[in-house]
Write an enzyme that holds these catalytic residues in place. Structure first.
Site, PDB file in Angstrom:
ATOM      1  N   ASN A 197       0.828  -1.214   0.000  1.00  0.00           N
ATOM      2  CA  ASN A 197       0.000   0.000   0.000  1.00  0.00           C
ATOM      3  C   ASN A 197       0.857   1.256   0.000  1.00  0.00           C
ATOM      4  O   ASN A 197       0.535   2.241  -0.680  1.00  0.00           O
ATOM      5  CB  ASN A 197      -0.929   0.006   1.220  1.00  0.00           C
ATOM      6  CG  ASN A 197      -2.242  -0.722   0.971  1.00  0.00           C
ATOM      7  OD1 ASN A 197      -2.741  -0.745  -0.146  1.00  0.00           O
ATOM      8  ND2 ASN A 197      -2.788  -1.329   2.003  1.00  0.00           N
ATOM      9  N   ASP A 206      -6.597  -1.929  -2.783  1.00  0.00           N
ATOM     10  CA  ASP A 206      -7.967  -2.447  -2.873  1.00  0.00           C
ATOM     11  C   ASP A 206      -8.124  -3.386  -4.061  1.00  0.00           C
ATOM     12  O   ASP A 206      -8.794  -4.428  -3.968  1.00  0.00           O
ATOM     13  CB  ASP A 206      -8.954  -1.288  -3.004  1.00  0.00           C
ATOM     14  CG  ASP A 206      -9.147  -0.537  -1.691  1.00  0.00           C
ATOM     15  OD1 ASP A 206      -8.654  -1.009  -0.649  1.00  0.00           O
ATOM     16  OD2 ASP A 206      -9.797   0.527  -1.711  1.00  0.00           O
ATOM     17  N   GLU A 233      -6.240  -7.713   5.406  1.00  0.00           N
ATOM     18  CA  GLU A 233      -5.738  -8.535   4.305  1.00  0.00           C
ATOM     19  C   GLU A 233      -5.706 -10.019   4.666  1.00  0.00           C
ATOM     20  O   GLU A 233      -4.991 -10.804   4.060  1.00  0.00           O
ATOM     21  CB  GLU A 233      -4.338  -8.074   3.885  1.00  0.00           C
ATOM     22  CG  GLU A 233      -3.254  -8.251   4.928  1.00  0.00           C
ATOM     23  CD  GLU A 233      -3.127  -7.082   5.888  1.00  0.00           C
ATOM     24  OE1 GLU A 233      -2.059  -6.968   6.513  1.00  0.00           O
ATOM     25  OE2 GLU A 233      -4.075  -6.280   6.024  1.00  0.00           O
TER      26      GLU A 233
END
Length: 312
Positions: A197, A206, A233
């Site tokens: 990320n 995402d 996650e």
């Protein structure tokens, strides 16, 4: 217990109901060719249909397929309709599937209700009666499925959410202990996802979550197997009636299929997005300890020993 009345029916888009119905699968269990041809002629232009000519054939078919409605003749050679229904309703993925019995005897009606039937059609049947009753029950099922999607699906990944996992995992665990059967639990975590990320941004994060979730779901082949987004996650895969050997094979395929996506992750030694897993089964858990905790501990071992692998 889930209260579906708290979900507004207005949330269901009725404009697509006809499309939903046309994709729904009606399993016809009947051993008389004339009746099979009649029922298919009535239903096949509006819904998808499959035929099983005996209770035994229907049970074998339903091991790997979940119909949306079952049209079941009571009098058949071999296993009759009542015993067939009892067996089908004992399978977790079929317990809520509507069964409409076809019977020519009034005395069978009580048995139909007792074994889980939702309706019955008397012989000789008319086209209009068969069609209207099948459509009515399929419509109810389609509406219920939509409501459950609103409650039980993770909005980002479109797989089951934590609520679904908590409810259904508890049922599977209790059922396995009661019947002295086995089940497997796989806990999966995306490796170095925070770093992913940070490097590629949350939109790409995402997107990666969606792809990984769908890849895990697509790897599962049996209708009773499911994956849920457990949090962040992390994903939980539940495999009813599965021993350790079967769970290892599924986990290997999940890790291999996600690696094959070849999603770039420069933070990883492997240079692609990978996952780690922990595997446990009820029977391999010492003294029936917490199977989930054992799987989670095995996941931690995989993380500590290099990632992109699983432990059991």
């Amino acid at each position: 217990m889930l209260n579906l009345s708290t979900v507004e029916f207005s949330d269901i888009n009725n404009d697509t109901l006809d499309d939903d119905l046309s994709r729904m699968n009606v399993l016809i269990i009947e051993d008389q060719l004339l009746n099979i041809h009649l029922l298919e002629a009535i239903l096949s232009t509006h819904f998808m249909t499959q035929v099983a000519m005996s209770g035994e054939e229907a049970i074998a078919y339903c091991q790997n397929t979940t119909p949306d409605l079952i049209l079941l003749d009571i009098q058949m050679g071999g296993i009759d309709g009542i015993e067939t229904c009892k067996h089908l309703k004992s399978l977790p993925h079929l317990k809520d599937i509507p069964v409409i019995f076809i019977t020519s005897f009034f005395e069978h009606e009580d048995f139909c209700w007792e074994v889980g039937g939702v309706d019955f059609i008397r012989k000789p049947f008319t086209n209009k009666t068969v069609f209207n009753r099948v459509k009515a029950h399929l419509t109810l099922k389609a509406q219920r499925d939509r409501l459950l999607e609103l409650v039980f699906l993770d909005s980002l990944t479109e797989i089951y959410n934590r609520r679904y996992f908590d409810i259904h995992y508890e049922k599977i665990d209790l059922n396995a202990k009661r019947n002295k059967s086995d089940y497997a639990l796989i806990v999966i975590d995306i490796d170095l996802f925070k770093q992913f990320n940070d490097i590629y941004g949350h939109l790409e994060g995402d997107r990666a979550l969606k792809i990984v979730a769908q890849t895990i779901k697509d790897t599962l082949k049996r209708p009773q197997d499911f994956v849920a987004r457990y949090g962040g996650e992390e994903f939980a895969v539940v495999l009813p009636y599965t021993d350790l050997k079967g769970a290892i094979l599924v986990t290997e395929n999940i890790i291999k299929n996600i690696a094959a996506l070849n999603i770039e992750n420069s933070a990883s030694l492997f240079k692609h997005l990978s996952v780690s897993g922990g595997v446990a089964t009820l029977k391999s858990s010492e003294d029936h300890a917490d199977t989930f905790q054992i799987a989670d501990d095995k996941l931690y071992m995989s993380k500590q020993s290099g990632r992109n692998k699983f432990s059991y």
